[in-house]
Design a protein around this motif. Sequence first.
Motif, PDB file in Angstrom:
ATOM      1  N   THR A 173       0.823  -1.214   0.000  1.00  0.00           N
ATOM      2  CA  THR A 173       0.000   0.000   0.000  1.00  0.00           C
ATOM      3  C   THR A 173       0.852   1.257   0.000  1.00  0.00           C
ATOM      4  N   ARG A 174       1.964   1.248   0.720  1.00  0.00           N
ATOM      5  CA  ARG A 174       2.817   2.444   0.763  1.00  0.00           C
ATOM      6  C   ARG A 174       3.424   2.741  -0.605  1.00  0.00           C
ATOM      7  N   VAL A 175       3.820   1.698  -1.303  1.00  0.00           N
ATOM      8  CA  VAL A 175       4.366   1.896  -2.655  1.00  0.00           C
ATOM      9  C   VAL A 175       3.285   2.414  -3.592  1.00  0.00           C
ATOM     10  N   LEU A 176       2.072   1.853  -3.463  1.00  0.00           N
ATOM     11  CA  LEU A 176       0.966   2.312  -4.298  1.00  0.00           C
ATOM     12  C   LEU A 176       0.678   3.788  -4.048  1.00  0.00           C
ATOM     13  N   GLU A 177       0.618   4.189  -2.775  1.00  0.00           N
ATOM     14  CA  GLU A 177       0.350   5.593  -2.459  1.00  0.00           C
ATOM     15  C   GLU A 177       1.425   6.493  -3.056  1.00  0.00           C
ATOM     16  N   GLN A 178       2.663   6.053  -3.026  1.00  0.00           N
ATOM     17  CA  GLN A 178       3.744   6.844  -3.615  1.00  0.00           C
ATOM     18  C   GLN A 178       3.567   6.974  -5.122  1.00  0.00           C
ATOM     19  N   ARG A 179       3.208   5.874  -5.779  1.00  0.00           N
ATOM     20  CA  ARG A 179       2.983   5.925  -7.232  1.00  0.00           C
ATOM     21  C   ARG A 179       1.813   6.842  -7.580  1.00  0.00           C
ATOM     22  N   LEU A 180       0.771   6.806  -6.760  1.00  0.00           N
ATOM     23  CA  LEU A 180      -0.384   7.673  -7.015  1.00  0.00           C
ATOM     24  C   LEU A 180       0.011   9.143  -6.887  1.00  0.00           C
ATOM     25  N   ALA A 181       0.844   9.441  -5.901  1.00  0.00           N
ATOM     26  CA  ALA A 181       1.273  10.829  -5.694  1.00  0.00           C
ATOM     27  C   ALA A 181       2.186  11.312  -6.814  1.00  0.00           C
ATOM     28  N   GLU A 182       2.918  10.385  -7.433  1.00  0.00           N
ATOM     29  CA  GLU A 182       3.880  10.745  -8.478  1.00  0.00           C
ATOM     30  C   GLU A 182       3.286  10.689  -9.878  1.00  0.00           C
ATOM     31  N   GLY A 183       2.005  10.333  -9.977  1.00  0.00           N
ATOM     32  CA  GLY A 183       1.411  10.093 -11.295  1.00  0.00           C
ATOM     33  C   GLY A 183       1.449  11.269 -12.237  1.00  0.00           C
ATOM     34  N   GLY A 184       1.266  12.465 -11.713  1.00  0.00           N
ATOM     35  CA  GLY A 184       1.328  13.657 -12.554  1.00  0.00           C
ATOM     36  C   GLY A 184       0.251  13.752 -13.613  1.00  0.00           C
ATOM     37  N   GLY A 185      -0.863  13.078 -13.410  1.00  0.00           N
ATOM     38  CA  GLY A 185      -1.969  13.175 -14.355  1.00  0.00           C
ATOM     39  C   GLY A 185      -2.005  12.086 -15.402  1.00  0.00           C
ATOM     40  N   VAL A 186      -0.931  11.334 -15.562  1.00  0.00           N
ATOM     41  CA  VAL A 186      -0.898  10.208 -16.497  1.00  0.00           C
ATOM     42  C   VAL A 186      -0.418   8.979 -15.720  1.00  0.00           C
ATOM     43  N   PHE A 187      -1.232   7.934 -15.721  1.00  0.00           N
ATOM     44  CA  PHE A 187      -0.917   6.738 -14.946  1.00  0.00           C
ATOM     45  C   PHE A 187      -0.751   5.551 -15.887  1.00  0.00           C
ATOM     46  N   ASN A 188       0.128   4.642 -15.499  1.00  0.00           N
ATOM     47  CA  ASN A 188       0.384   3.508 -16.383  1.00  0.00           C
ATOM     48  C   ASN A 188       0.272   2.192 -15.637  1.00  0.00           C
ATOM     49  N   ASP A 189       0.128   1.165 -16.408  1.00  0.00           N
ATOM     50  CA  ASP A 189       0.146  -0.219 -15.938  1.00  0.00           C
ATOM     51  C   ASP A 189       1.113  -0.946 -16.862  1.00  0.00           C
ATOM     52  N   ARG A 190       2.292  -1.222 -16.353  1.00  0.00           N
ATOM     53  CA  ARG A 190       3.334  -1.906 -17.155  1.00  0.00           C
ATOM     54  C   ARG A 190       3.314  -3.391 -16.808  1.00  0.00           C
ATOM     55  N   GLU A 191       2.444  -4.110 -17.475  1.00  0.00           N
ATOM     56  CA  GLU A 191       2.294  -5.552 -17.258  1.00  0.00           C
ATOM     57  C   GLU A 191       1.950  -5.894 -15.804  1.00  0.00           C
ATOM     58  N   PRO A 203      -7.185  11.410 -16.093  1.00  0.00           N
ATOM     59  CA  PRO A 203      -8.448  11.622 -15.374  1.00  0.00           C
ATOM     60  C   PRO A 203      -9.533  12.267 -16.225  1.00  0.00           C
ATOM     61  N   VAL A 204     -10.755  11.946 -15.872  1.00  0.00           N
ATOM     62  CA  VAL A 204     -11.951  12.646 -16.345  1.00  0.00           C
ATOM     63  C   VAL A 204     -12.528  13.365 -15.135  1.00  0.00           C
TER      64      VAL A 204
END
Length: 245
Positions: A173-191, A203-204
């Motif tokens: 969860t801590r890693v996920l929260e960090q990734r969410l904070a760093e997303g900058g408006g564009v999020f990815n799923d790399r496999e 986002p919409v």
Amino acid sequence: MAAGPTLIGSVQRALHLLDAVGASERPVTAKALARGVGLPLPTTYHLLRTLLHEGYLRKLDDGYVLGEQVGALRKHNSLHALLPKIRPVLRALRDEVRGAAYLSLYSGGEIKLIDIVDAPELPAVDLWVGVQEAAHATAFGKCILSCLDPEARRDHLSRYRLADLTPHTITDTRVLEQRLAEGGGVFNDREEYLLGTACLATPVRAPGVVGAVAISLPARRLPAVEPVSLERASRRVSRAFALLS
């Protein structure tokens, strides 16, 4: 002579009661509804109890008013009316990026996949794990989670564990929260959801609306994809929702 359609009388009577309540500016008593619709009072009470139980009516001290389920129907109808305007945006995104396009929304405390536009040569991802259970592993799921306030995000993550779907899935969860904070408006799923597949999402946002537009494509193509097309599509979808509100 052709036979007429088979109609269910109890359904008709219940709908007539809903119409009568909806047409009144004030709460309506059971007796007034029985008179107005032309039903025996015992039948009226029976139908009203069912409509109350299902959430289509509410009982106040001075009578009946429409319930929350009617509002939900209106919302769904509005969304269905909007889809013909949104789908060309998703189709143009699919053709421009050469990947399946998705629209997802946060509704009723859940992340829901609303529409997918793909093609035989550009198939959508095989959603072998439900959208709710895999928000942490999908681009549109992470995108929506990033838009929620901390309390709503904690609520969602408390109900769905971070399942290990591939060797690349975030399960901390801590890693996920960090990734969410760093997303900058564009999020990815790399496999992270499915090996060999990658996704991007943006986002919409509109009054009362939180969602995401996403694309999926073979993971090997992800480095060559510029997010400009995706961001343009999400802005167009956001404007469509804003005009609806």
